[in-house]
Design a protein around this motif. Structure first.
Motif, mmCIF file in Angstrom:
data_model
loop_
_atom_site.group_PDB
_atom_site.id
_atom_site.type_symbol
_atom_site.label_atom_id
_atom_site.label_comp_id
_atom_site.label_asym_id
_atom_site.label_seq_id
_atom_site.Cartn_x
_atom_site.Cartn_y
_atom_site.Cartn_z
ATOM 1 N N HIS A 135 63.710 92.448 136.287
ATOM 2 C CA HIS A 135 62.646 91.858 137.097
ATOM 3 C C HIS A 135 61.273 92.444 136.754
ATOM 4 C CE1 HIS A 135 66.057 90.617 139.862
ATOM 5 N NE2 HIS A 135 65.439 89.492 139.559
ATOM 6 N N LEU A 136 61.258 93.673 136.239
ATOM 7 C CA LEU A 136 59.993 94.247 135.778
ATOM 8 C C LEU A 136 59.566 93.663 134.435
ATOM 9 C CD1 LEU A 136 60.595 98.001 136.720
ATOM 10 C CD2 LEU A 136 58.860 96.474 137.723
ATOM 11 N N TYR A 157 58.388 107.407 138.128
ATOM 12 C CA TYR A 157 57.886 106.176 137.502
ATOM 13 C C TYR A 157 58.819 105.021 137.906
ATOM 14 C CZ TYR A 157 55.198 109.474 134.732
ATOM 15 O OH TYR A 157 54.353 110.491 134.335
ATOM 16 N N LYS A 158 58.575 104.505 139.089
ATOM 17 C CA LYS A 158 59.501 103.538 139.685
ATOM 18 C C LYS A 158 59.413 102.154 139.054
ATOM 19 C CE LYS A 158 59.327 105.865 144.181
ATOM 20 N NZ LYS A 158 60.624 106.518 144.068
ATOM 21 N N ASN A 159 58.350 101.859 138.310
ATOM 22 C CA ASN A 159 58.163 100.507 137.778
ATOM 23 C C ASN A 159 58.142 100.484 136.249
ATOM 24 O OD1 ASN A 159 57.921 99.272 140.368
ATOM 25 N ND2 ASN A 159 55.837 100.087 140.526
ATOM 26 N N HIS A 160 58.954 101.327 135.671
ATOM 27 C CA HIS A 160 59.035 101.392 134.217
ATOM 28 C C HIS A 160 60.323 100.691 133.781
ATOM 29 C CE1 HIS A 160 58.870 102.902 130.145
ATOM 30 N NE2 HIS A 160 57.733 103.558 130.385
ATOM 31 N N SER A 161 60.195 99.509 133.180
ATOM 32 C CA SER A 161 61.369 98.690 132.851
ATOM 33 C C SER A 161 62.334 99.403 131.916
ATOM 34 C CB SER A 161 60.928 97.370 132.213
ATOM 35 O OG SER A 161 62.041 96.623 131.777
ATOM 36 N N ILE A 162 61.818 100.034 130.845
ATOM 37 C CA ILE A 162 62.691 100.688 129.865
ATOM 38 C C ILE A 162 63.408 101.883 130.489
ATOM 39 C CG2 ILE A 162 62.681 102.046 127.736
ATOM 40 C CD1 ILE A 162 60.560 100.164 126.654
ATOM 41 N N LEU A 163 62.703 102.618 131.350
ATOM 42 C CA LEU A 163 63.314 103.767 132.015
ATOM 43 C C LEU A 163 64.474 103.315 132.913
ATOM 44 C CD1 LEU A 163 63.107 106.807 132.284
ATOM 45 C CD2 LEU A 163 61.439 106.478 134.123
ATOM 46 N N HIS A 164 64.252 102.234 133.663
ATOM 47 C CA HIS A 164 65.333 101.700 134.511
ATOM 48 C C HIS A 164 66.510 101.201 133.678
ATOM 49 C CE1 HIS A 164 63.943 101.871 138.665
ATOM 50 N NE2 HIS A 164 62.710 101.592 138.237
ATOM 51 N N TYR A 165 66.208 100.576 132.542
ATOM 52 C CA TYR A 165 67.282 100.072 131.667
ATOM 53 C C TYR A 165 68.134 101.233 131.142
ATOM 54 C CZ TYR A 165 69.568 98.382 127.418
ATOM 55 O OH TYR A 165 70.493 98.103 126.437
#
Length: 783
Positions: free
Chosen positions: A489-490, A457-465
């Motif tokens: 940025h997402l 899931y490359k475009n999941h803001s919370i996951l990246h955070y």
């Protein structure tokens, strides 16, 4: 000008009381008529070749005295000849004419002329005169022939002349000393020892000589009896050669690690040629700013002196001006030039900073830092920052689970919903699992879960955070910057992601000016936010706008862990002691078993005490606190580093290491995390081989290849003396995280140590004149 060898030593790197270890080799004085200078060595060290010319100034004076005596003999002999032989044959007449050419006044004049020419640098003409005197004047002694040959650097013939002078009982003590100098030049240590011992035995013959104290000082100096030499030199029988004796006294004091006295002594004469030596002495003392000043003056006087340039490059290194270090290395070793010098002028040796495992040095450094370096400030904020769940509508106060110290935003009912819902998505399950591990202090496990899911899931803001937050907590700031930036940025409303991207960018020296303006604009555009808020105050901190933090302290706000930590940081920066102590007490009350909260509160309570008293209070308080140790065993880098440092200062580190080893033997759930902690403690307890073994196991068996683990493995490798392994690990660490300045700096030192100056310069140049000072690495100069 004659080159000398000189040595500067850093305080940090030796077991002395100096702050840093920095050794360079002392450069000889540029006054060519002085005696040869020698680098002072310890009693058991091999005598340095720099002793070869310490006596040259003494020689010139003695020539004058001998010349006068010889002249008197010539007068008496001439008178006897006239009275006994009234009729002189033609050949005898020629002899008398030849001797008149070297009459007493003429001899005196020629000696003075040669002396003056030599002083002015016209060595060739001076040596011609000395040679003429030695070759053609029949009345000249073997001693003076030896002096002339010594000035010509014809050491074999000079040695023979001094040997004959000793046999003829001509100035046996000083002849033996000069013979010893010749032996040093000829690299014959056995012969050197023989003649210096001979000089020692002849000392009583000179007891009534004006220069007796100087002879005693020189002989004892050459025999490495430095205290005896110093006593003689500092109590001269006459004022002859005062400057030379002062210079020698300064060198002896430096060899005895009395650097301040050495500097004071040398600055009493402060000759132009002493700038290099003074620069080296100030560097040895750890005053690198003053050392740089003197070395720059030395370079101005001798722009092509390679040793001065390399000494300056090392001082620039200590000042964090690594771009200048690279340039100076390039000038001396002519990088990319096939005819370049490849042998190092100084034998640099890469070491770990003594403060890593020496309590005295650790106390000095800790007293300066008090937890508030930039990395520590950002580390505290990362540590107390909340994780996020997928349901952005539900806003719940920051809480912690049980007695753990990991915090989460919007949890409560949301987490229960995640566990119970049959329609929950795969990514939300992964988020909940990762958060659960984080709440239980298993930050490495949480990182693994988030990293696996972000691939899908490359475009999941919370996951990246959340992934970025785990990277920040384990010390991989490059990966943290990448994922915080992606998260922001997402979702431009994820202000914490934006702020933390700026902080992690600072830690890896990224240009974040544009991102800073973008986050500010996004915050200002949100009408739901108050004019002064948490996110804007965090930006003030990153922007070094400390005055604006006053408004944060004056605001009415909820006492969450993150807001309290910002209170602590702001009040410390603004020197608001009352708010500083009150905020630390509130954080400790909110999290009574949290290791970091207790360390911060302890520091606020005792930070004004002298470090020895501070250390005693650590022993008294931290042995009785009921702390929750899971965050230390499995959790963030910040907790491991600060708690270990505190234990080290308090003298409790070895005791805690034994309990960690016992815990390691029982560990079943998260062996790699426990192994990380134990390996880190092994470094700080000076058990580098054990640490190196543990890190190899983590990398090879548990596949822990994050930049921080690999970097610490290189630290252990250097401590254990496995420099080739260290280079390989550091190259890997640099590939994983190109912005890791510690890796680049250590590589620069290791490449310089093995003579790969081009590779060393590449690493130094990449760091530049940024003021970078390594926490882990330093260097000294091997003799």
């Amino acid at each position: 000008m004659a080159e000398e060898e000189v040595v500067i030593l850093e305080a940090e790197n030796t077991p002395s009381n100096e702050e840093e270890s920095f050794a360079l080799i002392e450069e000889e004085r540029t006054d060519e008529i002085t005696p040869s200078e020698v680098v002072p060595l310890n009693q058991n060290e091999k005598r340095s070749p720099s002793k070869k010319r310490l006596l040259i100034l003494l020689i010139a004076g003695v020539i004058l005295l001998i010349g006068i005596m010889v002249a008197l003999l010539l007068i008496l002999n001439a008178k006897d000849t006239v009275s006994q032989t009234p009729i002189i044959k033609e050949k005898e007449e020629e002899k008398i004419l030849q001797k008149e050419q070297f009459s007493p006044s003429k001899l005196d004049s020629m000696i003075k002329k040669a002396h003056l020419l030599y002083e002015q640098g016209n060595k060739e003409e001076a040596l011609k005169i000395y040679e003429k005197i030695a070759t053609f004047n029949e009345a000249i002694s073997y001693y003076n022939i030896g002096v002339a040959k010594l000035k010509e650097k014809n050491f074999s013939e000079a040695l023979e002349a001094f040997k004959k002078a000793i046999q003829n009982k001509e100035h046996r003590c000083i002849s033996a000393i000069n013979a010893a100098v010749c032996a040093l030049e000829l690299k014959d240590d056995t012969l050197f020892t023989y003649y210096i011992d001979l000089a020692f035995s002849y000392l009583p013959e000179e007891s009534n000589a004006p220069l007796y104290s100087y002879y005693v000082g020189l002989v004892h100096y050459y025999k490495n009896f430095y205290y005896e030499a110093l006593s003689a030199i500092r109590h001269p029988s006459m004022e002859f050669y005062k400057e030379d004796q002062t210079y020698l006294a300064s060198k002896i004091l430096a060899s005895l690690n009395q650097n301040t006295l050495a500097i004071d002594t040398l600055e009493g004469i402060k000759a132009e040629g002493d700038h290099f030596t003074l620069g080296l002495l100030y560097a040895k003392k750890g005053d690198f700013v003053t050392a740089k000043h003197y070395l720059q003056r030395a370079i101005h006087a001798e722009p092509h002196n390679a040793k001065v340039k390399i000494a300056l490059s090392m001082v620039e290194n200590k000042l964090g001006n690594l771009g200048n270090t690279a340039s100076l290395l390039g000038e001396v070793y002519k990088i990319n030039d096939t005819n370049a010098q490849t042998k190092p002028l100084y034998n640099l040796h890469t070491i770990l900073k003594p403060s890593l495992f020496d309590v005295q040095n650790a106390q000095k450094e800790f007293e300066k830092e008090l937890f508030f370096t930039q990395e520590n400030i950002y580390g505290l904020l990362f540590y107390y920052a909340p994780y996020k769940v997928f349901d952005a509508k539900q806003t719940i106060d920051y809480i912690r689970k049980g007695s753990m110290n990991i915090f989460i935003d919007e949890i409560g009912p949301a987490l229960s919903y995640l566990k119970a819902s049959s329609t929950i998505s795969k990514v939300n399950i992964a988020i909940s699992q990762g958060i659960k591990q984080a709440l239980n202090a298993h930050v490495y496990e949480a990182n693994t879960i988030f990293a696996h899911m972000v691939e899908e899931y490359k475009n999941h803001s919370i996951l990246h955070y959340n992934l970025a937050l785990t990277y920040a907590q384990i010390g991989d700031y490059a990966a943290a910057y990448k994922n915080f930036s992606k998260s922001y940025h997402l979702d431009n409303n994820n202000y914490l992601a934006g702020v933390f991207a700026i902080m992690s960018g600072h830690l890896i020296n990224r240009d974040v000016a544009k991102l800073l303006e973008d986050v500010k604009e996004s915050i200002h555009k949100n009408p739901a936010l108050e004019k002064e808020n948490l996110y804007l105050s965090l930006l003030y901190l990153t922007d070094k706008n400390e005055f604006s933090l006053t408004r944060w302290l004056e605001m009415e706000k909820e006492d969450s862990p993150l807001s309290l930590v910002l209170n602590i940081i702001a009040s410390q920066k603004l020197s608001n002691e009352r708010m500083y102590e009150r905020s630390t007490q509130k954080l400790q009350a909110l999290l009574p078993k949290d290791i970091m909260a207790n360390i911060i509160a302890f520091n606020a309570k005792y930070h004004k005490k002298a470090i020895k008293s501070y250390a005693k209070e650590i022993q008294m308080e931290f042995n009785k606190l009921p702390l929750e140790y899971d965050t230390f065993y499995y959790g963030p880098k910040m907790v491991k580093e600060q708690y270990i440092k505190l234990l080290q200062i308090g003298g409790l580190l070895h005791q805690k290491r034994d309990s960690v080893r016992a815990q390691m033997e029982k560990e079943q759930e998260d062996i790699p995390a426990m192994m990380q902690t134990l390996a880190f403690m092994e470094i700080y307890t000076n058990r580098f081989e054990e640490a190196f073994t543990l890190y190899n196991k983590l990398i090879d068996d548990y596949h822990k290849k994050d930049t921080y683990t690999i970097f610490l493995a290189s630290v252990a490798a250097i401590g254990a003396g496995h420099n080739e392994n260290a280079i390989a690990l550091l190259e890997l660490s640099k590939l994983t995280d190109p912005a890791n300045m510690e890796s680049r700096y250590a590589l620069g030192l290791l490449y310089q140590e093995i003579g790969n100056f081009e590779a060393a310069s590449v690493q130094y140049r990449s760091i530049g004149n940024s003021g970078f000072i390594s926490r882990y690495f330093s260097f000294n100069i091997a003799r």
